[in-house]
Motif scaffolding. Sequence first.
Motif, PDB file in Angstrom:
ATOM      1  N   GLY A  39       0.780  -1.234   0.000  1.00  0.00           N
ATOM      2  CA  GLY A  39       0.000   0.000   0.000  1.00  0.00           C
ATOM      3  C   GLY A  39       0.812   1.284   0.000  1.00  0.00           C
ATOM      4  N   LYS A  40       1.705   1.440   0.963  1.00  0.00           N
ATOM      5  CA  LYS A  40       2.487   2.683   1.058  1.00  0.00           C
ATOM      6  C   LYS A  40       3.323   2.887  -0.198  1.00  0.00           C
ATOM      7  CE  LYS A  40       2.608   2.714   6.047  1.00  0.00           C
ATOM      8  NZ  LYS A  40       3.397   2.634   7.268  1.00  0.00           N
ATOM      9  N   HIS A  41       3.967   1.822  -0.631  1.00  0.00           N
ATOM     10  CA  HIS A  41       4.804   1.879  -1.824  1.00  0.00           C
ATOM     11  C   HIS A  41       3.987   2.314  -3.037  1.00  0.00           C
ATOM     12  CE1 HIS A  41       6.929   0.307  -5.341  1.00  0.00           C
ATOM     13  NE2 HIS A  41       8.035   0.331  -4.620  1.00  0.00           N
ATOM     14  N   LEU A  48       3.881  10.394  -6.607  1.00  0.00           N
ATOM     15  CA  LEU A  48       5.124  11.045  -7.036  1.00  0.00           C
ATOM     16  C   LEU A  48       5.196  11.127  -8.568  1.00  0.00           C
ATOM     17  CD1 LEU A  48       7.584  12.421  -5.932  1.00  0.00           C
ATOM     18  CD2 LEU A  48       8.673  10.198  -5.683  1.00  0.00           C
ATOM     19  N   CYS A  49       4.788  10.070  -9.261  1.00  0.00           N
ATOM     20  CA  CYS A  49       4.727  10.136 -10.740  1.00  0.00           C
ATOM     21  C   CYS A  49       3.789  11.255 -11.171  1.00  0.00           C
ATOM     22  CB  CYS A  49       4.229   8.810 -11.321  1.00  0.00           C
ATOM     23  SG  CYS A  49       5.497   7.578 -11.572  1.00  0.00           S
ATOM     24  N   ASP A 140      12.378   6.141   2.127  1.00  0.00           N
ATOM     25  CA  ASP A 140      12.200   5.170   3.209  1.00  0.00           C
ATOM     26  C   ASP A 140      10.934   5.544   3.979  1.00  0.00           C
ATOM     27  OD1 ASP A 140      12.247   3.585   5.481  1.00  0.00           O
ATOM     28  OD2 ASP A 140      14.400   3.806   5.799  1.00  0.00           O
ATOM     29  N   PRO A 141       9.800   4.918   3.645  1.00  0.00           N
ATOM     30  CA  PRO A 141       8.535   5.266   4.307  1.00  0.00           C
ATOM     31  C   PRO A 141       8.548   5.023   5.818  1.00  0.00           C
ATOM     32  CG  PRO A 141       8.123   3.968   2.336  1.00  0.00           C
ATOM     33  CD  PRO A 141       9.604   3.940   2.586  1.00  0.00           C
ATOM     34  N   LYS A 142       9.289   4.032   6.274  1.00  0.00           N
ATOM     35  CA  LYS A 142       9.322   3.724   7.709  1.00  0.00           C
ATOM     36  C   LYS A 142       9.966   4.866   8.496  1.00  0.00           C
ATOM     37  CE  LYS A 142      10.977   0.377  11.058  1.00  0.00           C
ATOM     38  NZ  LYS A 142      11.895  -0.731  11.298  1.00  0.00           N
ATOM     39  N   ASP A 143      11.106   5.354   8.024  1.00  0.00           N
ATOM     40  CA  ASP A 143      11.814   6.432   8.724  1.00  0.00           C
ATOM     41  C   ASP A 143      11.428   7.818   8.218  1.00  0.00           C
ATOM     42  OD1 ASP A 143      13.122   4.569  10.275  1.00  0.00           O
ATOM     43  OD2 ASP A 143      14.925   4.544   9.030  1.00  0.00           O
ATOM     44  N   GLU A 144      10.603   7.855   7.173  1.00  0.00           N
ATOM     45  CA  GLU A 144      10.151   9.104   6.557  1.00  0.00           C
ATOM     46  C   GLU A 144      11.302  10.027   6.189  1.00  0.00           C
ATOM     47  OE1 GLU A 144       6.863  10.988   8.554  1.00  0.00           O
ATOM     48  OE2 GLU A 144       5.630   9.185   8.399  1.00  0.00           O
ATOM     49  N   ILE A 179       5.815  14.617   0.898  1.00  0.00           N
ATOM     50  CA  ILE A 179       5.734  13.320   0.217  1.00  0.00           C
ATOM     51  C   ILE A 179       5.154  12.257   1.139  1.00  0.00           C
ATOM     52  CG2 ILE A 179       7.126  11.443  -0.754  1.00  0.00           C
ATOM     53  CD1 ILE A 179       8.947  13.685  -1.944  1.00  0.00           C
ATOM     54  N   PHE A 180       5.664  12.159   2.353  1.00  0.00           N
ATOM     55  CA  PHE A 180       5.160  11.123   3.256  1.00  0.00           C
ATOM     56  C   PHE A 180       3.792  11.488   3.826  1.00  0.00           C
ATOM     57  CE2 PHE A 180       9.779  10.330   3.232  1.00  0.00           C
ATOM     58  CZ  PHE A 180       9.732   9.073   2.647  1.00  0.00           C
ATOM     59  N   GLY A 181       3.428  12.781   3.746  1.00  0.00           N
ATOM     60  CA  GLY A 181       2.088  13.216   4.122  1.00  0.00           C
ATOM     61  C   GLY A 181       1.027  12.641   3.189  1.00  0.00           C
ATOM     62  N   TRP A 182       1.410  12.273   1.962  1.00  0.00           N
ATOM     63  CA  TRP A 182       0.461  11.668   1.014  1.00  0.00           C
ATOM     64  C   TRP A 182      -0.066  10.340   1.547  1.00  0.00           C
ATOM     65  CZ3 TRP A 182       4.295  12.479  -3.604  1.00  0.00           C
ATOM     66  CH2 TRP A 182       4.268  13.830  -3.993  1.00  0.00           C
ATOM     67  N   LEU A 183       0.621   9.752   2.515  1.00  0.00           N
ATOM     68  CA  LEU A 183       0.189   8.467   3.074  1.00  0.00           C
ATOM     69  C   LEU A 183      -0.972   8.621   4.050  1.00  0.00           C
ATOM     70  CD1 LEU A 183       3.687   6.840   3.710  1.00  0.00           C
ATOM     71  CD2 LEU A 183       2.100   6.386   1.816  1.00  0.00           C
ATOM     72  N   LYS A 184      -1.234   9.843   4.461  1.00  0.00           N
ATOM     73  CA  LYS A 184      -2.325  10.120   5.408  1.00  0.00           C
ATOM     74  C   LYS A 184      -3.454  10.819   4.665  1.00  0.00           C
ATOM     75  CE  LYS A 184       1.180  10.795   8.877  1.00  0.00           C
ATOM     76  NZ  LYS A 184       2.034  11.780   9.468  1.00  0.00           N
ATOM     77  N   PHE A 185      -4.631  10.264   4.719  1.00  0.00           N
ATOM     78  CA  PHE A 185      -5.770  10.909   4.081  1.00  0.00           C
ATOM     79  C   PHE A 185      -7.047  10.596   4.808  1.00  0.00           C
ATOM     80  CE2 PHE A 185      -4.631   7.052   1.840  1.00  0.00           C
ATOM     81  CZ  PHE A 185      -5.812   6.348   1.755  1.00  0.00           C
TER      82      PHE A 185
END
Length: 185
Positions: A39-41, A48-49, A140-144, A179-185
């Motif tokens: 999912g995150k990936h 990003l594309c 690195d989504p884990k470490d943002e 960028i990592f904020g896109w994971l929260k909605f």
Amino acid sequence: MVTITAKPTSLESFLSLPETKPASEFINGQITQKPMPQGKHSLLQGALCQAINQVAQFKKMAIAFPELRCTFGGASIVPDISVFRWERIPRDKSGQVSNRFKLYPDWAIEILSPDQRQNKVLANLLHCIENGTELGWLLDPKDENILLISSDRRIQIFKGADIIPVLDGINLELTAEQIFGWLKF
């Protein structure tokens, strides 16, 4: 990530094998299958594309391609995102984009999956840089955070509100936080 034991002896024999899902890569004489995106990936890759293409494709500067096989420098890899400057995009005789890209991307972006080894992904990005790629990102989504590799092989880390350099000529400002904020909605 799975390393396949029955390996061809050359890049040409690797390229004659059927494609796998997820994609397999050939680098340093080894075949490695990429992990299945989660999912995150997938969300980061798509967003990003889209962000890059909204700025660069419209102005015919560059295009971001997801999961595109790039064969160059004795290897065949599939970066999560490959960005090519407009004038370097291979085209067929009819003027359409080619199916095969036998050249390095100008900007290679990888997104670390939970079961992926960072050194393996970093090695792929370094292969790109050594063969002409101008810029590499490792998210690195884990470490943002985002590791940036420039053409001089310098590695920098970006976190939070730091603006991350993009390919020269593309008017796009992104931060790791955004960028990592896109994971929260």
